[in-house]
Scaffold this motif. Structure first.
Motif, short mmCIF file in Angstrom:
data_model
loop_
_atom_site.label_atom_id
_atom_site.label_comp_id
_atom_site.label_asym_id
_atom_site.label_seq_id
_atom_site.Cartn_x
_atom_site.Cartn_y
_atom_site.Cartn_z
N VAL A 46 0.83 -1.20 0.00
CA VAL A 46 0.00 0.00 0.00
C VAL A 46 0.87 1.26 0.00
O VAL A 46 0.51 2.28 -0.59
CB VAL A 46 -0.97 -0.02 1.21
CG1 VAL A 46 -1.66 1.30 1.40
CG2 VAL A 46 -1.98 -1.15 1.05
N THR A 47 2.04 1.20 0.62
CA THR A 47 2.95 2.35 0.66
C THR A 47 3.63 2.57 -0.69
O THR A 47 3.81 3.72 -1.12
CB THR A 47 4.02 2.14 1.76
OG1 THR A 47 3.35 1.96 3.01
CG2 THR A 47 4.97 3.31 1.84
N ILE A 48 3.99 1.49 -1.38
CA ILE A 48 4.64 1.61 -2.68
C ILE A 48 3.64 2.09 -3.74
O ILE A 48 4.03 2.76 -4.71
CB ILE A 48 5.27 0.26 -3.09
CG1 ILE A 48 6.45 -0.06 -2.19
CG2 ILE A 48 5.70 0.26 -4.55
CD1 ILE A 48 7.00 -1.45 -2.35
N GLY A 49 2.37 1.79 -3.55
CA GLY A 49 1.34 2.16 -4.52
C GLY A 49 1.39 3.61 -4.98
O GLY A 49 1.42 3.88 -6.18
N PRO A 50 1.40 4.57 -4.06
CA PRO A 50 1.44 5.97 -4.50
C PRO A 50 2.73 6.35 -5.23
O PRO A 50 2.71 7.18 -6.14
CB PRO A 50 1.32 6.77 -3.19
CG PRO A 50 0.69 5.83 -2.23
CD PRO A 50 1.15 4.46 -2.62
N ILE A 51 3.83 5.74 -4.85
CA ILE A 51 5.10 5.99 -5.56
C ILE A 51 4.97 5.49 -6.99
O ILE A 51 5.30 6.20 -7.95
CB ILE A 51 6.28 5.31 -4.84
CG1 ILE A 51 6.45 5.87 -3.43
CG2 ILE A 51 7.57 5.43 -5.65
CD1 ILE A 51 7.33 5.04 -2.52
N LEU A 52 4.47 4.28 -7.13
CA LEU A 52 4.26 3.69 -8.45
C LEU A 52 3.25 4.51 -9.25
O LEU A 52 3.42 4.71 -10.45
CB LEU A 52 3.82 2.24 -8.32
CG LEU A 52 3.72 1.43 -9.59
CD1 LEU A 52 5.02 1.46 -10.38
CD2 LEU A 52 3.35 -0.01 -9.25
N ALA A 53 2.23 5.01 -8.59
CA ALA A 53 1.23 5.85 -9.27
C ALA A 53 1.90 7.07 -9.88
O ALA A 53 1.61 7.43 -11.02
CB ALA A 53 0.13 6.27 -8.29
N GLY A 54 2.80 7.68 -9.14
CA GLY A 54 3.52 8.84 -9.66
C GLY A 54 4.33 8.50 -10.89
O GLY A 54 4.35 9.26 -11.87
N ASP A 114 -3.08 -2.19 -18.81
CA ASP A 114 -3.31 -3.17 -17.74
C ASP A 114 -2.88 -2.61 -16.39
O ASP A 114 -3.66 -2.60 -15.44
CB ASP A 114 -2.56 -4.47 -18.06
CG ASP A 114 -2.86 -5.59 -17.09
OD1 ASP A 114 -2.83 -5.37 -15.86
OD2 ASP A 114 -3.10 -6.71 -17.55
N VAL A 115 -1.64 -2.14 -16.31
CA VAL A 115 -1.14 -1.65 -15.03
C VAL A 115 -1.89 -0.39 -14.59
O VAL A 115 -2.07 -0.16 -13.39
CB VAL A 115 0.39 -1.44 -15.05
CG1 VAL A 115 0.79 -0.17 -15.77
CG2 VAL A 115 0.96 -1.45 -13.64
N SER A 116 -2.37 0.38 -15.54
CA SER A 116 -3.15 1.57 -15.20
C SER A 116 -4.50 1.19 -14.61
O SER A 116 -4.98 1.84 -13.67
CB SER A 116 -3.33 2.45 -16.44
OG SER A 116 -2.08 2.90 -16.91
N ILE A 117 -5.11 0.13 -15.13
CA ILE A 117 -6.37 -0.37 -14.56
C ILE A 117 -6.12 -0.87 -13.14
O ILE A 117 -6.92 -0.59 -12.23
CB ILE A 117 -6.98 -1.47 -15.46
CG1 ILE A 117 -7.45 -0.86 -16.77
CG2 ILE A 117 -8.12 -2.19 -14.74
CD1 ILE A 117 -7.84 -1.88 -17.84
N VAL A 118 -5.03 -1.60 -12.94
CA VAL A 118 -4.68 -2.09 -11.60
C VAL A 118 -4.54 -0.90 -10.65
O VAL A 118 -5.06 -0.92 -9.52
CB VAL A 118 -3.39 -2.93 -11.62
CG1 VAL A 118 -2.92 -3.27 -10.21
CG2 VAL A 118 -3.58 -4.20 -12.44
N LEU A 119 -3.85 0.12 -11.11
CA LEU A 119 -3.62 1.31 -10.29
C LEU A 119 -4.94 2.00 -9.93
O LEU A 119 -5.20 2.28 -8.75
CB LEU A 119 -2.70 2.29 -11.03
CG LEU A 119 -2.60 3.69 -10.41
CD1 LEU A 119 -1.86 3.63 -9.10
CD2 LEU A 119 -1.95 4.65 -11.37
N VAL A 120 -5.76 2.27 -10.92
CA VAL A 120 -7.02 2.99 -10.67
C VAL A 120 -7.91 2.17 -9.73
O VAL A 120 -8.48 2.71 -8.77
CB VAL A 120 -7.74 3.32 -12.00
CG1 VAL A 120 -9.16 3.83 -11.75
CG2 VAL A 120 -6.93 4.36 -12.78
N ALA A 121 -8.02 0.88 -9.98
CA ALA A 121 -8.85 0.02 -9.11
C ALA A 121 -8.28 0.00 -7.69
O ALA A 121 -9.04 0.06 -6.71
CB ALA A 121 -8.92 -1.40 -9.67
N GLY A 122 -6.96 -0.06 -7.56
CA GLY A 122 -6.34 -0.06 -6.24
C GLY A 122 -6.57 1.24 -5.49
O GLY A 122 -6.86 1.24 -4.30
#
Length: 175
Positions: A46-54, A114-122
């Motif tokens: 969950v912490t890495i998620g926002p970094i990856l989102a950026g 694909d990874v963008s869908i994962v990100l938005v859903a997450g």
């Protein structure tokens, strides 16, 4: 004629790829319900998620503002190149590397979507979950986005293994 990737793209790719791999590995052992290490791994995820989102947002901006990279990731007006690369692949001839319209770019674009869908859903799941604890009517919505996150997360495994395998095959063949 082989064209190489820009330093900006290489930086984004080599920031993006290990973070995706780490997220996928964490997903194998994490749990939001089991205490101890599984929960710690979930918190790291969950912490890495926002970094990856950026990084994903920066990659989208780079792609959308760079015509040649955009035509690589989304070669929708160059289907002849995609089909030609596919025909050559069937004949065991690999497509040229580097940014250009064709099958590799089409697959790269699918991976990015694909990874963008994962990100938005997450992100939706992450922000809706606390509200679902107070309002149980939101739980089906959270569950829906969790299913999307999981499905496309699993397809990311297929993409990552295929992408890494093709990169390795290109390295072997080019020697």
């Amino acid at each position: 004629m082989h064209r190489d990737w820009s330093n900006t793209y290489k930086f984004l790719h080599w920031t993006f790829a290990p973070l995706i791999a780490l997220q996928l590995l964490l997903s194998l052992f994490m749990s939001s319900k089991k205490q101890g290490l599984p929960y710690l791994l979930f918190k790291i995820h969950v912490t890495i998620g926002p970094i990856l989102a950026g990084v994903i947002i920066a990659l989208w901006i780079y792609i959308l503002t760079n015509a040649s990279i955009r035509s690589h990731f989304f070669p929708y007006n160059r289907w002849d190149e995609v089909v030609n690369d596919f025909k050559n692949l069937i004949k065991l001839k690999l497509a040229e590397t580097g940014p250009r319209p064709g099958l590799p770019g089409f697959v790269h674009g699918l991976g990015l979507i694909d990874v963008s869908i994962v990100l938005v859903a997450g992100v939706i799941m992450h922000f809706l979950f606390p509200f679902s604890l107070k309002d149980p009517s939101l739980k089906p919505i959270v569950h829906f986005f969790m299913e999307i996150h999981d499905f496309f997360g699993n397809s990311m495994w297929v993409y990552m293994v295929g992408h890494a395998s093709m990169a390795l095959l290109h390295k072997i063949v080019s020697k």
